[in-house]
Motif scaffolding. Structure first.
Motif, mmCIF file in Angstrom:
data_model
loop_
_atom_site.group_PDB
_atom_site.id
_atom_site.type_symbol
_atom_site.label_atom_id
_atom_site.label_comp_id
_atom_site.label_asym_id
_atom_site.label_seq_id
_atom_site.Cartn_x
_atom_site.Cartn_y
_atom_site.Cartn_z
ATOM 1 N N SER A 122 10.698 26.440 -69.756
ATOM 2 C CA SER A 122 9.785 27.227 -70.566
ATOM 3 C C SER A 122 9.478 26.623 -71.925
ATOM 4 O O SER A 122 9.065 27.335 -72.826
ATOM 5 C CB SER A 122 10.382 28.627 -70.768
ATOM 6 N N SER A 123 9.705 25.356 -72.159
ATOM 7 C CA SER A 123 9.374 24.774 -73.451
ATOM 8 C C SER A 123 7.892 24.952 -73.724
ATOM 9 O O SER A 123 7.071 24.977 -72.820
ATOM 10 C CB SER A 123 9.720 23.277 -73.477
ATOM 11 N N ALA A 124 7.558 25.065 -75.003
ATOM 12 C CA ALA A 124 6.165 25.291 -75.379
ATOM 13 C C ALA A 124 5.294 24.115 -74.959
ATOM 14 O O ALA A 124 5.709 22.965 -74.997
ATOM 15 C CB ALA A 124 6.077 25.498 -76.888
ATOM 16 N N ALA A 125 4.083 24.437 -74.568
ATOM 17 C CA ALA A 125 3.135 23.408 -74.164
ATOM 18 C C ALA A 125 2.654 22.641 -75.387
ATOM 19 O O ALA A 125 2.779 23.112 -76.519
ATOM 20 C CB ALA A 125 1.959 24.060 -73.451
ATOM 21 N N PRO A 126 2.086 21.452 -75.188
ATOM 22 C CA PRO A 126 1.532 20.700 -76.308
ATOM 23 C C PRO A 126 0.490 21.524 -77.051
ATOM 24 O O PRO A 126 -0.256 22.302 -76.453
ATOM 25 C CB PRO A 126 0.896 19.481 -75.615
ATOM 26 N N GLN A 127 0.441 21.350 -78.353
ATOM 27 C CA GLN A 127 -0.467 22.118 -79.191
ATOM 28 C C GLN A 127 -1.470 21.205 -79.878
ATOM 29 O O GLN A 127 -1.170 20.061 -80.189
ATOM 30 C CB GLN A 127 0.327 22.889 -80.269
ATOM 31 N N ASP A 153 10.682 17.809 -77.690
ATOM 32 C CA ASP A 153 11.432 18.508 -76.644
ATOM 33 C C ASP A 153 10.548 18.906 -75.459
ATOM 34 O O ASP A 153 10.986 19.639 -74.576
ATOM 35 C CB ASP A 153 12.133 19.749 -77.214
ATOM 36 N N TRP A 154 9.300 18.421 -75.428
ATOM 37 C CA TRP A 154 8.430 18.720 -74.294
ATOM 38 C C TRP A 154 8.993 18.030 -73.058
ATOM 39 O O TRP A 154 9.146 16.808 -73.033
ATOM 40 C CB TRP A 154 7.019 18.235 -74.597
ATOM 41 N N PRO A 155 9.331 18.788 -72.000
ATOM 42 C CA PRO A 155 10.009 18.193 -70.844
ATOM 43 C C PRO A 155 9.087 17.467 -69.879
ATOM 44 O O PRO A 155 9.551 16.820 -68.939
ATOM 45 C CB PRO A 155 10.651 19.412 -70.163
ATOM 46 N N GLY A 156 7.774 17.561 -70.092
ATOM 47 C CA GLY A 156 6.860 16.905 -69.175
ATOM 48 C C GLY A 156 6.734 17.661 -67.865
ATOM 49 O O GLY A 156 7.176 18.808 -67.728
ATOM 50 N N TYR A 157 6.127 17.003 -66.884
ATOM 51 C CA TYR A 157 5.894 17.609 -65.576
ATOM 52 C C TYR A 157 6.667 16.857 -64.502
ATOM 53 O O TYR A 157 6.776 15.628 -64.542
ATOM 54 C CB TYR A 157 4.406 17.556 -65.222
ATOM 55 N N LEU A 204 9.979 6.138 -62.334
ATOM 56 C CA LEU A 204 9.449 6.982 -63.404
ATOM 57 C C LEU A 204 10.348 8.187 -63.641
ATOM 58 O O LEU A 204 10.978 8.704 -62.724
ATOM 59 C CB LEU A 204 8.039 7.471 -63.042
ATOM 60 N N GLU A 205 10.391 8.640 -64.919
ATOM 61 C CA GLU A 205 11.160 9.836 -65.268
ATOM 62 C C GLU A 205 10.348 11.099 -64.985
ATOM 63 O O GLU A 205 10.817 12.014 -64.312
ATOM 64 C CB GLU A 205 11.534 9.802 -66.752
ATOM 65 N N TYR A 206 9.133 11.161 -65.525
ATOM 66 C CA TYR A 206 8.304 12.343 -65.367
ATOM 67 C C TYR A 206 6.885 12.025 -65.830
ATOM 68 O O TYR A 206 6.626 10.970 -66.423
ATOM 69 C CB TYR A 206 8.861 13.536 -66.153
ATOM 70 N N VAL A 207 5.967 12.937 -65.538
ATOM 71 C CA VAL A 207 4.588 12.818 -66.003
ATOM 72 C C VAL A 207 4.500 13.437 -67.398
ATOM 73 O O VAL A 207 4.793 14.620 -67.577
ATOM 74 C CB VAL A 207 3.609 13.539 -65.048
ATOM 75 N N LEU A 208 4.106 12.638 -68.363
ATOM 76 C CA LEU A 208 3.955 13.161 -69.723
ATOM 77 C C LEU A 208 2.587 13.813 -69.904
ATOM 78 O O LEU A 208 2.481 14.921 -70.443
ATOM 79 C CB LEU A 208 4.129 12.037 -70.750
ATOM 80 N N ILE A 209 1.520 13.136 -69.436
ATOM 81 C CA ILE A 209 0.162 13.674 -69.566
ATOM 82 C C ILE A 209 -0.565 13.451 -68.243
ATOM 83 O O ILE A 209 -0.838 12.306 -67.873
ATOM 84 C CB ILE A 209 -0.618 12.991 -70.705
ATOM 85 N N PRO A 210 -0.912 14.498 -67.523
ATOM 86 C CA PRO A 210 -1.639 14.341 -66.267
ATOM 87 C C PRO A 210 -3.049 13.788 -66.496
ATOM 88 O O PRO A 210 -3.649 13.982 -67.562
ATOM 89 C CB PRO A 210 -1.704 15.768 -65.704
ATOM 90 N N PHE A 239 -3.781 12.107 -78.230
ATOM 91 C CA PHE A 239 -2.473 12.757 -78.195
ATOM 92 C C PHE A 239 -1.511 12.061 -79.151
ATOM 93 O O PHE A 239 -1.485 10.831 -79.228
ATOM 94 C CB PHE A 239 -1.870 12.685 -76.784
ATOM 95 N N GLU A 240 -0.738 12.859 -79.857
ATOM 96 C CA GLU A 240 0.413 12.335 -80.600
ATOM 97 C C GLU A 240 1.638 12.568 -79.729
ATOM 98 O O GLU A 240 1.930 13.701 -79.347
ATOM 99 C CB GLU A 240 0.573 13.052 -81.936
ATOM 100 N N ILE A 241 2.363 11.496 -79.397
ATOM 101 C CA ILE A 241 3.469 11.601 -78.450
ATOM 102 C C ILE A 241 4.788 11.197 -79.102
ATOM 103 O O ILE A 241 4.798 10.509 -80.124
ATOM 104 C CB ILE A 241 3.211 10.726 -77.200
ATOM 105 N N PRO A 242 5.915 11.626 -78.521
ATOM 106 C CA PRO A 242 7.220 11.182 -79.022
ATOM 107 C C PRO A 242 7.365 9.665 -78.898
ATOM 108 O O PRO A 242 6.555 8.992 -78.245
ATOM 109 C CB PRO A 242 8.211 11.914 -78.100
ATOM 110 N N ASN A 243 8.392 9.147 -79.515
ATOM 111 C CA ASN A 243 8.636 7.702 -79.519
ATOM 112 C C ASN A 243 9.242 7.287 -78.174
ATOM 113 O O ASN A 243 10.420 6.977 -78.058
ATOM 114 C CB ASN A 243 9.558 7.314 -80.673
ATOM 115 N N LEU A 244 8.395 7.307 -77.139
ATOM 116 C CA LEU A 244 8.788 6.961 -75.774
ATOM 117 C C LEU A 244 7.960 5.779 -75.301
ATOM 118 O O LEU A 244 6.845 5.563 -75.779
ATOM 119 C CB LEU A 244 8.533 8.144 -74.831
ATOM 120 N N PHE A 245 8.495 5.018 -74.346
ATOM 121 C CA PHE A 245 7.693 3.957 -73.751
ATOM 122 C C PHE A 245 6.997 4.534 -72.535
ATOM 123 O O PHE A 245 7.638 4.955 -71.573
ATOM 124 C CB PHE A 245 8.544 2.749 -73.353
ATOM 125 N N VAL A 246 5.672 4.584 -72.590
ATOM 126 C CA VAL A 246 4.894 5.220 -71.543
ATOM 127 C C VAL A 246 4.041 4.203 -70.799
ATOM 128 O O VAL A 246 3.678 3.153 -71.336
ATOM 129 C CB VAL A 246 4.001 6.346 -72.113
#
Length: 229
Positions: A7-12, A24-28, A43-49, A192-199
């Motif tokens: 239930s983490s909040a969706a991107p704003q 803390d956005w867990p992605g999809y 892959l870990e998860y989908v960050l942005i579909p 999009f502004e994203i966390p410091n992740l390698f995407v």
């Protein structure tokens, strides 16, 4: 809009022009989407579909039309990662231009910047194709980039372009990565502004792999190890 973890909040939508994806956005979950089978386990998860990318790109095209419509623009696409975003952005701008009293005449040029080794940004930045930058003299330029981290690479490119005295320079980046430099460079337009992740995905690569992935995803250690050179 629930992610894979609950239930983490969706991107704003942020106060600027980009959608802010929190740390803390867990992605999809990958199970919710189709993606190339040869990347299963990488892959870990989908960050942005992909669908959300397309929608935001259309919004950026509207912002650009509103700000710099009625101009002749040289679009400078930063290869290789920016080619997909650039192609889609230009297509949206063309569609808006055809259906608007304001119009943008666009020519597209290409430049390559090399500053990554594996998943680490390096101090050295090479501009490949920089001899074509003389075409920007006296012109309005829109630089289209896939992702901006510290901004060091973009600042180097802008410094190089400014030598040719363009009429105007605007920068559009699909992604802006939050880094340890809160006062770092910000483009005029970003999706999009994203966390410091390698995407990876949507033409963003890891050692030339994952460009054929439609969604923007976070690569896992297995993927890094498999495609390390």
């Amino acid at each position: 809009m629930a992610g894979q973890g609950g239930s983490s909040a969706a991107p704003q939508r942020g106060s600027g022009r980009g959608v802010v994806i929190s740390d803390d956005w867990p992605g999809y979950s990958l199970d919710l989407f189709t993606y190339p089978q040869h990347y299963y386990g990488d892959l870990e998860y989908v960050l942005i579909p992909h669908g959300i990318i397309v929608d935001r790109t259309e919004c950026l095209a509207k912002d650009i039309m509103q700000d710099i419509g009625d101009n002749n623009i040289v679009v400078l696409c930063v290869l290789k990662g920016g080619y997909k975003f650039c192609a889609d952005l230009v297509e949206h701008i063309k569609t808006l231009s055809r259906n608007s009293e304001r119009s943008i005449s666009m020519k597209v040029e290409f430049v390559r910047l090399k500053s990554y080794h594996h998943d680490q940004s390096t101090q050295d930045m090479q501009i490949i194709g920089g001899e074509d930058l003389s075409k920007l003299t006296g012109k309005s330029a829109l630089i289209v980039e896939d992702i901006i981290g510290t901004g060091r690479t973009m600042k180097a490119l802008l410094n190089n372009i400014e030598k040719y005295k363009p009429k105007m320079i605007k920068v559009a980046s699909l992604l802006v990565k939050r880094t340890s430099q809160p006062d770092g460079y910000r483009p005029d337009y970003y999706g999009f502004e994203i966390p410091n992740l390698f995407v990876v995905g949507y033409a963003l690569d890891y050692n030339e792999h994952f460009r054929d992935l439609n969604h923007i995803c976070v690569i896992n250690d297995n993927g890094k190890g498999k495609y390390k050179v």
